[in-house]
Design a protein around this motif. Structure first.
Motif, PDB file in Angstrom:
ATOM      1  N   ASP A 190      38.244  55.850  38.268  1.00  0.00           N
ATOM      2  CA  ASP A 190      38.314  54.498  37.703  1.00  0.00           C
ATOM      3  C   ASP A 190      38.927  53.517  38.698  1.00  0.00           C
ATOM      4  OD1 ASP A 190      37.238  55.495  35.379  1.00  0.00           O
ATOM      5  OD2 ASP A 190      39.172  55.780  34.391  1.00  0.00           O
ATOM      6  N   ILE A 191      39.963  53.977  39.411  1.00  0.00           N
ATOM      7  CA  ILE A 191      40.580  53.098  40.411  1.00  0.00           C
ATOM      8  C   ILE A 191      39.577  52.774  41.516  1.00  0.00           C
ATOM      9  CG2 ILE A 191      42.382  52.931  42.175  1.00  0.00           C
ATOM     10  CD1 ILE A 191      44.206  54.538  40.389  1.00  0.00           C
ATOM     11  N   GLY A 192      38.798  53.787  41.926  1.00  0.00           N
ATOM     12  CA  GLY A 192      37.792  53.546  42.965  1.00  0.00           C
ATOM     13  C   GLY A 192      36.764  52.517  42.524  1.00  0.00           C
ATOM     14  N   GLU A 193      36.287  52.638  41.281  1.00  0.00           N
ATOM     15  CA  GLU A 193      35.331  51.657  40.767  1.00  0.00           C
ATOM     16  C   GLU A 193      35.981  50.280  40.679  1.00  0.00           C
ATOM     17  OE1 GLU A 193      34.126  53.284  37.079  1.00  0.00           O
ATOM     18  OE2 GLU A 193      32.834  54.828  37.958  1.00  0.00           O
ATOM     19  N   TYR A 194      37.237  50.278  40.282  1.00  0.00           N
ATOM     20  CA  TYR A 194      37.962  49.017  40.179  1.00  0.00           C
ATOM     21  C   TYR A 194      38.144  48.374  41.555  1.00  0.00           C
ATOM     22  CZ  TYR A 194      42.019  45.913  39.690  1.00  0.00           C
ATOM     23  OH  TYR A 194      42.874  44.850  39.740  1.00  0.00           O
ATOM     24  N   VAL A 195      38.487  49.193  42.545  1.00  0.00           N
ATOM     25  CA  VAL A 195      38.672  48.656  43.896  1.00  0.00           C
ATOM     26  C   VAL A 195      37.349  48.123  44.445  1.00  0.00           C
ATOM     27  CG1 VAL A 195      39.191  49.302  46.276  1.00  0.00           C
ATOM     28  CG2 VAL A 195      40.715  50.014  44.445  1.00  0.00           C
ATOM     29  N   VAL A 196      36.249  48.835  44.176  1.00  0.00           N
ATOM     30  CA  VAL A 196      34.933  48.348  44.613  1.00  0.00           C
ATOM     31  C   VAL A 196      34.623  47.002  43.961  1.00  0.00           C
ATOM     32  CG1 VAL A 196      32.447  48.779  44.492  1.00  0.00           C
ATOM     33  CG2 VAL A 196      33.997  50.621  45.132  1.00  0.00           C
ATOM     34  N   GLU A 197      34.920  46.908  42.674  1.00  0.00           N
ATOM     35  CA  GLU A 197      34.697  45.640  41.962  1.00  0.00           C
ATOM     36  C   GLU A 197      35.581  44.537  42.538  1.00  0.00           C
ATOM     37  OE1 GLU A 197      34.722  43.923  37.349  1.00  0.00           O
ATOM     38  OE2 GLU A 197      35.311  45.989  37.788  1.00  0.00           O
ATOM     39  N   ALA A 198      36.866  44.871  42.788  1.00  0.00           N
ATOM     40  CA  ALA A 198      37.783  43.873  43.360  1.00  0.00           C
ATOM     41  C   ALA A 198      37.345  43.486  44.770  1.00  0.00           C
ATOM     42  CB  ALA A 198      39.206  44.417  43.375  1.00  0.00           C
ATOM     43  N   ASP A 199      36.906  44.478  45.555  1.00  0.00           N
ATOM     44  CA  ASP A 199      36.448  44.195  46.916  1.00  0.00           C
ATOM     45  C   ASP A 199      35.221  43.293  46.895  1.00  0.00           C
ATOM     46  OD1 ASP A 199      36.393  44.855  49.901  1.00  0.00           O
ATOM     47  OD2 ASP A 199      34.411  45.508  49.270  1.00  0.00           O
ATOM     48  N   SER A 200      34.274  43.581  45.992  1.00  0.00           N
ATOM     49  CA  SER A 200      33.090  42.727  45.859  1.00  0.00           C
ATOM     50  C   SER A 200      33.485  41.321  45.425  1.00  0.00           C
ATOM     51  CB  SER A 200      32.122  43.340  44.845  1.00  0.00           C
ATOM     52  OG  SER A 200      31.010  42.499  44.632  1.00  0.00           O
ATOM     53  N   PHE A 201      34.445  41.243  44.528  1.00  0.00           N
ATOM     54  CA  PHE A 201      34.921  39.944  44.056  1.00  0.00           C
ATOM     55  C   PHE A 201      35.544  39.141  45.189  1.00  0.00           C
ATOM     56  CE2 PHE A 201      38.663  37.634  42.299  1.00  0.00           C
ATOM     57  CZ  PHE A 201      37.972  36.642  41.620  1.00  0.00           C
ATOM     58  N   VAL A 202      36.411  39.784  45.968  1.00  0.00           N
ATOM     59  CA  VAL A 202      37.078  39.091  47.074  1.00  0.00           C
ATOM     60  C   VAL A 202      36.067  38.730  48.158  1.00  0.00           C
ATOM     61  CG1 VAL A 202      38.759  39.367  48.930  1.00  0.00           C
ATOM     62  CG2 VAL A 202      39.326  40.096  46.626  1.00  0.00           C
ATOM     63  N   THR A 203      35.139  39.648  48.445  1.00  0.00           N
ATOM     64  CA  THR A 203      34.106  39.351  49.438  1.00  0.00           C
ATOM     65  C   THR A 203      33.281  38.154  49.004  1.00  0.00           C
ATOM     66  OG1 THR A 203      34.005  41.692  50.065  1.00  0.00           O
ATOM     67  CG2 THR A 203      32.148  40.297  50.699  1.00  0.00           C
ATOM     68  N   GLY A 204      32.985  38.079  47.702  1.00  0.00           N
ATOM     69  CA  GLY A 204      32.259  36.914  47.188  1.00  0.00           C
ATOM     70  C   GLY A 204      33.042  35.635  47.364  1.00  0.00           C
ATOM     71  N   LEU A 205      34.363  35.705  47.159  1.00  0.00           N
ATOM     72  CA  LEU A 205      35.188  34.513  47.360  1.00  0.00           C
ATOM     73  C   LEU A 205      35.153  34.065  48.812  1.00  0.00           C
ATOM     74  CD1 LEU A 205      38.409  35.236  45.247  1.00  0.00           C
ATOM     75  CD2 LEU A 205      36.494  33.765  44.664  1.00  0.00           C
TER      76      LEU A 205
END
Length: 766
Positions: A52-67
């Motif tokens: 779950d943390i890995g999926e969360y980090v991927v989501e957060a990374d995608s979010f930050v990359t989008g920013l």
């Protein structure tokens, strides 16, 4: 403790039998829940959490990359949402989590067996695996490190460091035995992949590492760095026939210096020989004291009370034989086991039980505690970052909404003021156009009245030759056109241009007052760089193209001239034309001319009689000398020859005077007079057209200037509209960012609570 166990073993029955079924069950590990399940369950749980943390980090990374990637699109405000340092930190978490998950996926409980050669390390491992897997025997049998790990395959295999090609399990004796001709280095590793369905311990993520004797190589540091840093439990297999040697102590001192409080168990193997010795209890107590002192005082890995529970007196050979026979259902041969073997088998099972509890708890702590802390640190950092993004995006959203309202008010003000200004400018242009038309018409009429003076100013040589007259007319056309243009320009242009400039300045000032400050200077640059000029376009050459001069000599008192003076040019011309026609008709008749004249005289009034007489006279004199003589005779008879002679002489002198004075200069004056009359009539026809043309030029100049100004205003309006669209997009994006950041922050809280739950469940008592 040993005595009671031995006594129990002696009283249990025939020493050649395996003893009660309960003891057999304890010895073989069946019929009870394994303590190793703690590690298995903890590993499953921590892997689920880190998934779950890995999926969360991927989501957060995608979010930050989008920013980060939308900075160039949404402008300056976007770059303030997340700092480059925070973005870099978040983007680095993915690699860290991937590394942790990779380690967790292959994490297992690792137990390493050390001791001097021929102490029975391989036999202990075989007994725990309930299978004779490792080569064992008298003397130095294990030449290198051997790792036994579980495999999902049904067939066992062997892997060496120099090849990925699996080998047959039968090759283990040749590869690992010190008695084999194939010699491997002491620090080389052989991996035995044993089917998990054949061994409970391997199914529950334990791997066993057998080692050469610590007395066969001085390079212990290399062994520790290569094989021991990830070990959860160390089992020192000692020989019960002797005390701990300095070689063994030295090795574990080195281990303790590299690992913080390693878990060490001491197996006093070959305790079956104690049945042949006297004072066995004293010997056992001596071993206990000596090993306790080593663990508690020298290594300082446990206290004295716990150190006593880390020392066991066993016979690995008896445990292996008993378990092999029990698994096959064949009774154990009497000659293999020594008296009291049940107690030693019980002790071996007790060692396994405590070992399983210890390695499970130790592995949970050593394998998962650090990962749990790292996971909490990552989720905490991510929560902090997402909290900052949430707060910053909300703050920016408020400021952008306020800025959007300001821009919307500016746009509304600009639209209303432009509409008002357009109506004002149209009215100004209409008033000025009417004024221009009136002024130009007045000035042109004045110039037409002064046209004779303008023509008199034309001083070019005149000659009556038709070709030269044509050239003279062209030059006169040009002179009149240029002079009229200059006069009109001097009388009208200055005032008109000042009015145009003033109106343009007023338009510019008025428009600049409603435009943003940063665009006002650009607005003044739109004004014309050169003065506006009005073109009057009289074009006298084409206007007077039909002008036909008449500079032939005309006697002032000739019959035609007199007739023109009496009747006017148009009436005399018509009358002469009509009379000529009548005379032509009468020439074909039989009546005499005089009789016809007499009849005409009787029927007309005085003017008509005179006109008829003169016309008839002119007609006769123009045809025949006879007619002239006849008329002269009539007049001579009526007035007398003397009067006629004097009148004729005077008439002749008058004719001669006019004929002599009909010079080129007189012809030029006549030409100019005719030209003034003709040009004046033509110019009066274009007064309205010229004034309308000038007013149209002014209107076009003012309209084009205002159109350029309005174009710039439209550009400002479009810029404001574009800013509004961009601000709307930014506000919407900031709302999405705030919503996503809030969701990710809440996910971080949830994952942190999951890690806290894992810690309280599996690491609290560790």
């Amino acid at each position: 403790m040993s005595g009671s166990i031995n006594q129990t073993g002696m009283e249990s029955g025939d020493p050649g039998h395996s003893g009660p079924s309960s003891m057999r069950n304890l010895g073989n590990g069946h019929g009870r829940e394994s303590a190793l399940q703690l590690f298995v369950q903890a590993k499953r749980r921590i892997n689920d959490i880190f998934k779950d943390i890995g999926e969360y980090v991927v989501e957060a990374d995608s979010f930050v990359t989008g920013l980060v990637s939308t900075k160039a699109v949404l402008g300056k405000a976007e770059s303030d949402i997340i700092s480059p340092d925070n973005a870099e930190v978040v983007q680095g978490f993915k690699e860290k989590i991937d590394g942790i998950r990779e380690v967790l996926a292959r994490d297992h409980m690792k137990v390493v067996f050390f001791g001097r050669t021929s102490n029975g390390k391989s036999t202990v491992i075989n007994a725990m695996l309930r299978e004779k897997i490792l080569p064992s025997g008298i003397g130095h049998t294990t030449n290198c490190f051997i790792q036994v790990e579980g495999s999902d395959n049904d067939e066992a295999s062997v892997l060496t460091e120099d090849s990925n090609q699996p080998k047959s399990i039968q090759s283990i004796k040749e590869l690992a035995s010190a008695l084999s001709s194939v010699k491997l280095k002491e620090n080389s590793l052989i991996r035995i992949l044993w089917p998990k369905n054949k061994c409970r311990l391997l199914r529950e993520d334990i791997i066993f590492l057998d080692s050469p004797g610590v007395d066969v190589s001085p390079d212990l540091d290399l062994w520790i760095d290569k094989f021991c840093l990830d070990a959860d439990v160390f089992v020192l297999v000692a020989n019960a026939e002797s005390t701990l040697m300095q070689t063994e102590k030295k090795f574990f001192h080195k281990v303790s210096s590299r690992l913080s409080k390693p878990n060490v168990f001491v197996l006093q193997n070959r305790w079956d020989v104690s049945e042949m010795e006297e004072d066995i209890d004293k010997v056992k107590q001596q071993h206990i004291d000596y090993n306790t002192q080593f663990l508690a005082e020298e290594l300082q890995v446990v206290d004295k009370r716990e150190a006593k529970d880390r020392v066991f007196f066993v016979s690995a050979r008896e445990a292996l034989v008993s378990r092999l026979q029990n698994d096959t259902g064949i009774p154990t041969p009497d000659r293999v086991l020594m008296p009291g073997f049940q107690a030693r088998i019980f002790e071996f099972a007790n060692f396994e039980n405590k070992f399983e509890v210890c390695i499970s708890k130790s592995a949970v702590k050593t394998k998962f505690e650090q990962h749990t802390d790292r996971g909490k640190s990552i989720t905490c950092d991510l929560r902090s970052v997402m909290g900052q993004v949430f707060a910053t995006s909300n703050q920016l959203q408020g400021s952008q909404q306020q800025l959007r309202q300001e821009r919307a008010d500016e746009l509304d003000f600009l639209i209303k003021q432009l509409d008002l200004l357009t109506r004002e400018v149209k009215e100004k242009i209409r008033v000025m156009v009417e004024d221009v038309e009136r002024k130009v018409a007045t000035a042109l009429n004045d110039e037409i009245r002064r046209l004779s003076l303008l023509v008199e100013e034309f001083d070019r040589p005149f000659h009556p030759d038709q070709m030269l007259v044509t050239v003279y007319k062209k030059e006169l056309h040009a002179h009149v056109e240029q002079t009229l243009g200059r006069n009109l320009q001097s009388r009208c242009s200055t005032a008109l241009l000042q009015g145009v400039e003033s109106t343009e300045k007023q338009m510019t000032d008025r428009l600049s007052a409603i435009l943003p400050e940063d665009t006002r200077q650009q607005l003044f640059n739109l004004l014309p760089k050169r003065d506006f000029e009005i073109a009057y376009r009289l074009d006298c050459r084409n206007l007077c193209a039909d002008f036909r001069e008449d500079i032939e000599f005309r006697f002032s008192f000739g019959p035609t001239a007199l007739l023109q003076k009496l009747l006017g040019s148009k009436g005399s011309a018509g009358l002469l034309a009509g009379t000529a026609g009548s005379m032509g008709q009468r020439q074909g008749g039989s009546s005499p001319v005089l009789s016809q004249s007499g009849q005409v005289v009787q029927g007309l009034h005085d003017n008509e009689i005179l006109t008829t007489v003169l016309t008839t006279f002119a007609s006769f004199t123009s045809r025949t000398t006879l007619g002239t003589v006849a008329i002269a005779g009539v007049l001579a008879k009526a007035a007398g020859w003397r009067v006629i002679a004097v009148s004729g002489a005077l008439y002749g002198l008058l004719y001669l005077y006019e004929r002599l004075t009909w010079t080129t200069r007189a012809k030029e004056r006549c030409f100019k007079q005719q030209y003034v009359e003709y040009a004046s009539s033509k110019l009066r026809l274009i007064v309205d057209l010229t004034s309308s043309n000038c007013s149209h030029q002014v209107q076009q100049e003012l309209s084009s200037t205002f159109a350029r100004l309005c174009h710039h205003a439209d550009a400002s309006k479009q810029q404001l509209q574009e800013e509004l669209r961009q601000l709307d997009a930014e506000v919407q994006h900031l709302q999405d960012v705030a919503s996503a950041a809030k969701t990710l922050r809440n996910k971080a809280d949830f994952l942190d609570s999951e890690l806290n739950s894992f810690r309280s469940q599996y690491l609290q008592d560790s």
